[in-house]
Design a protein around this motif. Structure first.
Motif, PDB file in Angstrom:
ATOM      1  N   MET A   1      18.098  -7.179  80.454  1.00 21.38           N
ATOM      2  CA  MET A   1      17.852  -8.545  80.930  1.00 21.38           C
ATOM      3  C   MET A   1      16.505  -9.062  80.420  1.00 21.38           C
ATOM      4  N   ILE A   2      15.467  -8.232  80.510  1.00 22.22           N
ATOM      5  CA  ILE A   2      14.136  -8.661  80.084  1.00 22.22           C
ATOM      6  C   ILE A   2      14.142  -8.994  78.592  1.00 22.22           C
ATOM      7  N   LYS A   3      14.850  -8.193  77.799  1.00 21.97           N
ATOM      8  CA  LYS A   3      14.919  -8.439  76.352  1.00 21.97           C
ATOM      9  C   LYS A   3      15.556  -9.804  76.078  1.00 21.97           C
ATOM     10  N   GLU A   4      16.605 -10.148  76.810  1.00 21.72           N
ATOM     11  CA  GLU A   4      17.262 -11.453  76.651  1.00 21.72           C
ATOM     12  C   GLU A   4      16.308 -12.589  76.997  1.00 21.72           C
ATOM     13  N   LEU A   5      15.515 -12.390  78.044  1.00 21.73           N
ATOM     14  CA  LEU A   5      14.544 -13.411  78.445  1.00 21.73           C
ATOM     15  C   LEU A   5      13.460 -13.568  77.385  1.00 21.73           C
ATOM     16  N   GLU A   6      13.012 -12.452  76.822  1.00 22.19           N
ATOM     17  CA  GLU A   6      12.018 -12.498  75.744  1.00 22.19           C
ATOM     18  C   GLU A   6      12.548 -13.290  74.560  1.00 22.19           C
ATOM     19  N   ILE A   7      13.790 -13.033  74.198  1.00 23.13           N
ATOM     20  CA  ILE A   7      14.408 -13.733  73.071  1.00 23.13           C
ATOM     21  C   ILE A   7      14.484 -15.230  73.364  1.00 23.13           C
ATOM     22  N   LYS A   8      14.877 -15.569  74.579  1.00 24.76           N
ATOM     23  CA  LYS A   8      14.988 -16.982  74.975  1.00 24.76           C
ATOM     24  C   LYS A   8      13.633 -17.692  74.854  1.00 24.76           C
ATOM     25  N   LEU A   9      12.568 -17.028  75.303  1.00 21.94           N
ATOM     26  CA  LEU A   9      11.233 -17.615  75.195  1.00 21.94           C
ATOM     27  C   LEU A   9      10.831 -17.775  73.731  1.00 21.94           C
ATOM     28  N   LYS A  10      11.031 -16.746  72.949  1.00 18.96           N
ATOM     29  CA  LYS A  10      10.647 -16.792  71.531  1.00 18.96           C
ATOM     30  C   LYS A  10      11.415 -17.874  70.778  1.00 18.96           C
ATOM     31  N   GLN A  11      12.693 -18.070  71.123  1.00 19.14           N
ATOM     32  CA  GLN A  11      13.490 -19.115  70.475  1.00 19.14           C
ATOM     33  C   GLN A  11      12.912 -20.499  70.717  1.00 19.14           C
ATOM     34  N   LYS A  12      12.238 -20.659  71.834  1.00 23.46           N
ATOM     35  CA  LYS A  12      11.623 -21.945  72.170  1.00 23.46           C
ATOM     36  C   LYS A  12      10.158 -22.008  71.742  1.00 23.46           C
ATOM     37  N   GLY A  13       9.691 -20.961  71.057  1.00 22.15           N
ATOM     38  CA  GLY A  13       8.305 -20.941  70.582  1.00 22.15           C
ATOM     39  C   GLY A  13       7.296 -20.629  71.668  1.00 22.15           C
ATOM     40  N   ILE A  14       7.732 -19.927  72.703  1.00 22.69           N
ATOM     41  CA  ILE A  14       6.870 -19.590  73.836  1.00 22.69           C
ATOM     42  C   ILE A  14       6.560 -18.096  73.789  1.00 22.69           C
ATOM     43  N   ARG A  15       5.281 -17.769  73.841  1.00 22.08           N
ATOM     44  CA  ARG A  15       4.873 -16.360  73.841  1.00 22.08           C
ATOM     45  C   ARG A  15       5.318 -15.723  75.157  1.00 22.08           C
ATOM     46  N   PRO A  16       6.041 -14.607  75.102  1.00 19.89           N
ATOM     47  CA  PRO A  16       6.598 -13.980  76.317  1.00 19.89           C
ATOM     48  C   PRO A  16       5.580 -13.118  77.069  1.00 19.89           C
ATOM     49  N   THR A  17       4.760 -13.757  77.890  1.00 22.23           N
ATOM     50  CA  THR A  17       3.830 -13.009  78.744  1.00 22.23           C
ATOM     51  C   THR A  17       4.576 -12.492  79.970  1.00 22.23           C
ATOM     52  N   ALA A  18       3.954 -11.592  80.692  1.00 18.21           N
ATOM     53  CA  ALA A  18       4.582 -11.020  81.888  1.00 18.21           C
ATOM     54  C   ALA A  18       4.935 -12.115  82.903  1.00 18.21           C
ATOM     55  N   MET A  19       4.011 -13.037  83.158  1.00 18.19           N
ATOM     56  CA  MET A  19       4.268 -14.096  84.148  1.00 18.19           C
ATOM     57  C   MET A  19       5.380 -15.022  83.679  1.00 18.19           C
ATOM     58  N   ARG A  20       5.393 -15.377  82.414  1.00 13.45           N
ATOM     59  CA  ARG A  20       6.445 -16.253  81.897  1.00 13.45           C
ATOM     60  C   ARG A  20       7.812 -15.599  82.015  1.00 13.45           C
ATOM     61  N   LEU A  21       7.872 -14.314  81.750  1.00 14.47           N
ATOM     62  CA  LEU A  21       9.137 -13.591  81.899  1.00 14.47           C
ATOM     63  C   LEU A  21       9.592 -13.577  83.353  1.00 14.47           C
ATOM     64  N   LEU A  22       8.654 -13.360  84.269  1.00 16.57           N
ATOM     65  CA  LEU A  22       8.999 -13.346  85.695  1.00 16.57           C
ATOM     66  C   LEU A  22       9.480 -14.714  86.170  1.00 16.57           C
ATOM     67  N   VAL A  23       8.800 -15.770  85.740  1.00 13.78           N
ATOM     68  CA  VAL A  23       9.194 -17.121  86.150  1.00 13.78           C
ATOM     69  C   VAL A  23      10.552 -17.473  85.555  1.00 13.78           C
ATOM     70  N   LEU A  24      10.772 -17.135  84.293  1.00 11.41           N
ATOM     71  CA  LEU A  24      12.074 -17.407  83.680  1.00 11.41           C
ATOM     72  C   LEU A  24      13.182 -16.638  84.387  1.00 11.41           C
ATOM     73  N   GLU A  25      12.904 -15.409  84.753  1.00 11.82           N
ATOM     74  CA  GLU A  25      13.889 -14.614  85.490  1.00 11.82           C
ATOM     75  C   GLU A  25      14.202 -15.268  86.838  1.00 11.82           C
TER      76      GLU A  25
END
Length: 138
Positions: A1-25
């Motif tokens: 799940m986390i890997k999918e969220l990282e990919i989603k952030l990167k696709q939008k040009g957003i650096r996948p920090t821990a907080m961003r991953l948690l908020v997206l989740e």
């Protein structure tokens, strides 16, 4: 799940920090749009400013859109796949339940094109239908 969220952030040009991953989740698990205060309840030990900046970064990069449902606090919801937050193509109706106070995206119901006079340049539009949702009316 986390890997999918990282990919989603990167696709939008957003650096996948821990907080961003948690908020997206957290946003991914929501049925209704959420306010900054709602997220604060989820992340009790988190800084309000950090959460706000995360939401703004998501919004600026087309990952979430904000909704003014008339409650005085903007709500945030994930954009649909392929959404560019384009005023001519991606604007949809939102529904705010007066009983449970939740706001829902209705992406299948598009805001109709409004033919404005030439000197008017639209930048955003918002259509919120208010009433009672299916859960509350049952």
């Amino acid at each position: 799940m986390i890997k999918e969220l990282e990919i989603k952030l990167k696709q939008k040009g957003i650096r996948p920090t821990a907080m961003r991953l948690l908020v997206l989740e957290a946003l991914s698990g929501q049925e209704a749009a959420v306010s900054l205060s709602d997220l604060e309840e989820v992340f009790e030990k988190s800084d309000r400013v950090t959460l706000y900046r995360t939401l703004k970064t998501f919004q600026e990069n087309g990952l979430v859109h904000s909704i003014d449902d008339g409650t005085g606090a903007p709500k945030y919801a994930l954009c649909e796949e392929g959404c560019e937050c384009n005023i001519e193509q991606d604007l949809h109706v939102h529904f705010h339940c007066r009983m449970c106070r939740e706001t829902f995206c209705l992406p299948k119901y598009k805001i109709p094109d409004i033919d404005l006079p030439g000197e008017f340049i639209p930048e955003e539009a918002n259509l919120v239908v208010k009433g009672v949702c299916g859960k509350c009316s049952a």
